[in-house]
Design a protein around this motif. Structure first.
Motif, mmCIF file in Angstrom:
data_model
loop_
_atom_site.group_PDB
_atom_site.id
_atom_site.type_symbol
_atom_site.label_atom_id
_atom_site.label_comp_id
_atom_site.label_asym_id
_atom_site.label_seq_id
_atom_site.Cartn_x
_atom_site.Cartn_y
_atom_site.Cartn_z
ATOM 1 N N MET A 198 0.821 -1.217 0.000
ATOM 2 C CA MET A 198 0.000 0.000 0.000
ATOM 3 C C MET A 198 0.856 1.269 0.000
ATOM 4 N N ILE A 199 1.996 1.231 0.695
ATOM 5 C CA ILE A 199 2.886 2.408 0.746
ATOM 6 C C ILE A 199 3.424 2.733 -0.646
ATOM 7 N N LYS A 200 3.680 1.708 -1.449
ATOM 8 C CA LYS A 200 4.164 1.949 -2.821
ATOM 9 C C LYS A 200 3.131 2.725 -3.632
ATOM 10 N N GLN A 201 1.861 2.417 -3.388
ATOM 11 C CA GLN A 201 0.798 3.080 -4.148
ATOM 12 C C GLN A 201 0.461 4.458 -3.565
ATOM 13 N N GLN A 202 0.589 4.616 -2.248
ATOM 14 C CA GLN A 202 0.249 5.895 -1.607
ATOM 15 C C GLN A 202 1.324 6.266 -0.587
ATOM 16 N N PRO A 203 2.447 6.776 -1.036
ATOM 17 C CA PRO A 203 3.510 7.141 -0.086
ATOM 18 C C PRO A 203 3.153 8.399 0.717
ATOM 19 N N HIS A 204 3.780 8.524 1.856
ATOM 20 C CA HIS A 204 3.648 9.707 2.726
ATOM 21 C C HIS A 204 2.207 9.964 3.158
ATOM 22 N N GLN A 205 1.493 8.906 3.460
ATOM 23 C CA GLN A 205 0.123 9.014 3.986
ATOM 24 C C GLN A 205 0.125 8.446 5.403
ATOM 25 N N PRO A 206 -0.778 8.901 6.255
ATOM 26 C CA PRO A 206 -0.830 8.349 7.619
ATOM 27 C C PRO A 206 -1.185 6.855 7.596
ATOM 28 N N ILE A 207 -0.478 6.077 8.418
ATOM 29 C CA ILE A 207 -0.679 4.619 8.487
ATOM 30 C C ILE A 207 -1.362 4.286 9.803
ATOM 31 N N GLU A 208 -2.404 3.500 9.702
ATOM 32 C CA GLU A 208 -3.126 3.069 10.905
ATOM 33 C C GLU A 208 -3.277 1.549 10.862
ATOM 34 N N ILE A 209 -2.922 0.902 11.955
ATOM 35 C CA ILE A 209 -3.031 -0.558 12.062
ATOM 36 C C ILE A 209 -4.014 -0.859 13.185
ATOM 37 N N VAL A 210 -5.083 -1.566 12.863
ATOM 38 C CA VAL A 210 -6.121 -1.893 13.847
ATOM 39 C C VAL A 210 -6.020 -3.388 14.152
ATOM 40 N N VAL A 211 -5.785 -3.726 15.440
ATOM 41 C CA VAL A 211 -5.619 -5.131 15.836
ATOM 42 C C VAL A 211 -6.330 -5.385 17.158
ATOM 43 N N ALA A 212 -6.417 -6.658 17.524
ATOM 44 C CA ALA A 212 -6.962 -7.044 18.831
ATOM 45 C C ALA A 212 -5.970 -6.636 19.924
ATOM 46 N N PRO A 213 -6.448 -6.355 21.118
ATOM 47 C CA PRO A 213 -5.548 -5.930 22.206
ATOM 48 C C PRO A 213 -4.404 -6.915 22.457
ATOM 49 N N SER A 214 -4.626 -8.205 22.266
ATOM 50 C CA SER A 214 -3.578 -9.203 22.537
ATOM 51 C C SER A 214 -2.422 -9.142 21.534
ATOM 52 N N ASN A 215 -2.639 -8.488 20.400
ATOM 53 C CA ASN A 215 -1.604 -8.431 19.367
ATOM 54 C C ASN A 215 -0.816 -7.120 19.342
ATOM 55 N N VAL A 216 -1.154 -6.168 20.197
ATOM 56 C CA VAL A 216 -0.562 -4.828 20.122
ATOM 57 C C VAL A 216 0.961 -4.876 20.249
ATOM 58 N N GLU A 217 1.481 -5.559 21.264
ATOM 59 C CA GLU A 217 2.929 -5.557 21.498
ATOM 60 C C GLU A 217 3.683 -6.190 20.331
ATOM 61 N N THR A 218 3.188 -7.320 19.860
ATOM 62 C CA THR A 218 3.859 -8.019 18.754
ATOM 63 C C THR A 218 3.887 -7.157 17.510
ATOM 64 N N ILE A 219 2.743 -6.575 17.165
ATOM 65 C CA ILE A 219 2.656 -5.758 15.951
ATOM 66 C C ILE A 219 3.477 -4.480 16.112
ATOM 67 N N GLN A 220 3.489 -3.919 17.312
ATOM 68 C CA GLN A 220 4.270 -2.693 17.586
ATOM 69 C C GLN A 220 5.751 -2.933 17.285
ATOM 70 N N SER A 221 6.313 -4.002 17.860
ATOM 71 C CA SER A 221 7.744 -4.245 17.677
ATOM 72 C C SER A 221 8.071 -4.610 16.233
ATOM 73 N N LEU A 222 7.213 -5.361 15.587
ATOM 74 C CA LEU A 222 7.455 -5.751 14.190
ATOM 75 C C LEU A 222 7.365 -4.540 13.271
ATOM 76 N N ALA A 223 6.348 -3.717 13.472
ATOM 77 C CA ALA A 223 6.172 -2.530 12.625
ATOM 78 C C ALA A 223 7.327 -1.556 12.807
ATOM 79 N N GLU A 224 7.822 -1.399 14.043
ATOM 80 C CA GLU A 224 8.963 -0.494 14.279
ATOM 81 C C GLU A 224 10.208 -0.970 13.541
#
Length: 199
Positions: free
Chosen positions: A115-141
């Motif tokens: 998606m970033i290739k198609q729309q660069p420099h746009q705000p990114i939002e990731i919506v997940v279940a509360p149990s996945n926040v830490e895992t997704i946070q570290s991976l996305a960083e």
């Protein structure tokens, strides 16, 4: 008086008797030849019939053996398949959800990179279940250079997420895939059980 009338004359052959004898011999030879041909033909016919009967019997026995083998193979295959049901059910119910949770992060990152290739420099939002926040946070960083925000949504399952870049949104739903696998597995075993019950 002469005694010649008392004894049979063994002198010369009688012509009429010789002709009758030749005719009888010729008729007798023809009858013998005809009897031989009839006997030979009857023997040949018997041999052909015996061979045909033998082939028919062997074919019938072979067909029955194949049918028995096929039934035995199918019966064994059905039993083997049904014996795998608990193992496969365990895999789908326990192992795959754990794998789905572990692969959710990479799936989200893959979607975002595309998606970033198609729309660069746009705000990114990731919506997940509360149990996945830490895992997704570290991976996305680790993987994303663009700034992003993680939003929790309690109604989402462990294998579900939404990613948004600008106005574009995509869903990652590994739980739907797992549900499809469960349904396919249930249908497969139901059909196998029906075949086993019906023979």
């Amino acid at each position: 008086m002469s005694l010649s009338h008392r004894y049979r004359n063994f002198g010369g052959p009688k012509a009429p008797e010789a002709k009758e004898s030749d005719a009888n011999v010729a008729v007798s030879e023809d009858q013998q030849l005809e009897a031989f041909e009839k006997g030979y033909q009857a023997g040949w016919d018997d041999a052909v019939k015996a061979q045909a009967d033998s082939v028919t019997k062997i074919s019938a026995e072979f067909g029955q053996n194949l049918q028995d083998m096929s039934f035995t193979y199918n019966e064994a295959l059905s039993k083997l398949t049904l014996s795998l049901k608990p193992v496969l059910t365990e895999i789908v119910d326990k192992l795959l959800p754990d794998m789905a949770q572990r692969t959710l992060g990479p799936q989200i990152v893959d979607q975002l990179m595309d998606m970033i290739k198609q729309q660069p420099h746009q705000p990114i939002e990731i919506v997940v279940a509360p149990s996945n926040v830490e895992t997704i946070q570290s991976l996305a960083e680790d993987k994303l250079s663009e700034p992003f925000e993680i939003v929790t949504e309690p109604s989402l399952g462990d294998g579900q997420a939404f990613v948004r870049i600008g106005e574009v949104e995509r869903s990652v739903d590994l739980e739907a895939i797992l549900s499809g696998v469960r349904e396919a597995l249930t249908a497969f075993f139901h059909e196998t059980e029906q075949e086993t019950d019906n023979g």
